[in-house]
Motif scaffolding. Structure first.
Motif, mmCIF file in Angstrom:
data_model
loop_
_atom_site.group_PDB
_atom_site.id
_atom_site.type_symbol
_atom_site.label_atom_id
_atom_site.label_comp_id
_atom_site.label_asym_id
_atom_site.label_seq_id
_atom_site.Cartn_x
_atom_site.Cartn_y
_atom_site.Cartn_z
ATOM 1 N N TYR A 54 -22.894 26.004 -2.904
ATOM 2 C CA TYR A 54 -21.616 25.532 -3.159
ATOM 3 C C TYR A 54 -22.228 24.393 -4.014
ATOM 4 C CZ TYR A 54 -19.033 27.255 0.579
ATOM 5 O OH TYR A 54 -18.009 27.991 1.335
ATOM 6 N N HIS A 76 -17.512 25.097 6.297
ATOM 7 C CA HIS A 76 -17.331 25.945 5.381
ATOM 8 C C HIS A 76 -18.227 27.256 6.213
ATOM 9 C CE1 HIS A 76 -16.336 22.813 2.822
ATOM 10 N NE2 HIS A 76 -15.479 23.690 2.433
ATOM 11 N N HIS A 77 -19.324 27.503 5.804
ATOM 12 C CA HIS A 77 -20.106 28.764 6.426
ATOM 13 C C HIS A 77 -21.167 28.568 7.147
ATOM 14 C CE1 HIS A 77 -18.062 30.819 2.849
ATOM 15 N NE2 HIS A 77 -18.073 31.936 3.690
#
Length: 128
Positions: A54, A76-77
């Motif tokens: 990112y 997020h992930h």
């Protein structure tokens, strides 16, 4: 210079101290790079697929940078990546994402202003 061996000794919140220590120890054993899962607290492994950093966590180096990556990854992930630049010896940490589709990975890499993505199948970077 922020080489892994000379990471700034910064005060890390008590909440993240053990996790920062774990990520640093993984980085010391994996100078070429690693992907770490916040969910399993282990190295993330895949037979295929791609890792994309990112832009929001680009250029993070020290304990404070690891905390920034952890906070971002939690939203997020849930993945943290790290790698040492062999030219500068800077050790970079990023919040990263995993996708299986190559075209999607390339698009996400470009969208996040990355110069490359990591290919799990070949264990090499794909530059674009």
């Amino acid at each position: 210079m922020h080489s892994l061996d000379n990471i700034l000794k910064t005060e890390t919140s008590d909440t993240f101290k053990p996790l920062v220590g774990l990520i640093r120890s993984i980085a010391q054993r994996n100078k070429l790079g690693f992907t770490f899962s916040l969910t399993t607290k282990e190295i993330f492994k895949a037979e295929k697929g791609y890792i994309i950093a990112y832009q929001a966590t680009q250029n993070e180096f020290d304990n404070d940078g690891i905390v920034i990556c952890i906070e971002h990854a939690q939203k997020h992930h849930h993945l943290i990546g790290g790698w040492q630049d062999p030219k500068t010896f800077l050790y970079y940490f990023d919040s990263v994402m995993y996708v299986e589709d190559k075209e999607e990975a390339i698009q996400l890499g470009r969208k996040n202003n990355q110069i490359s993505i990591f290919d799990f199948k070949t264990k090499e970077d794909i530059f674009f």
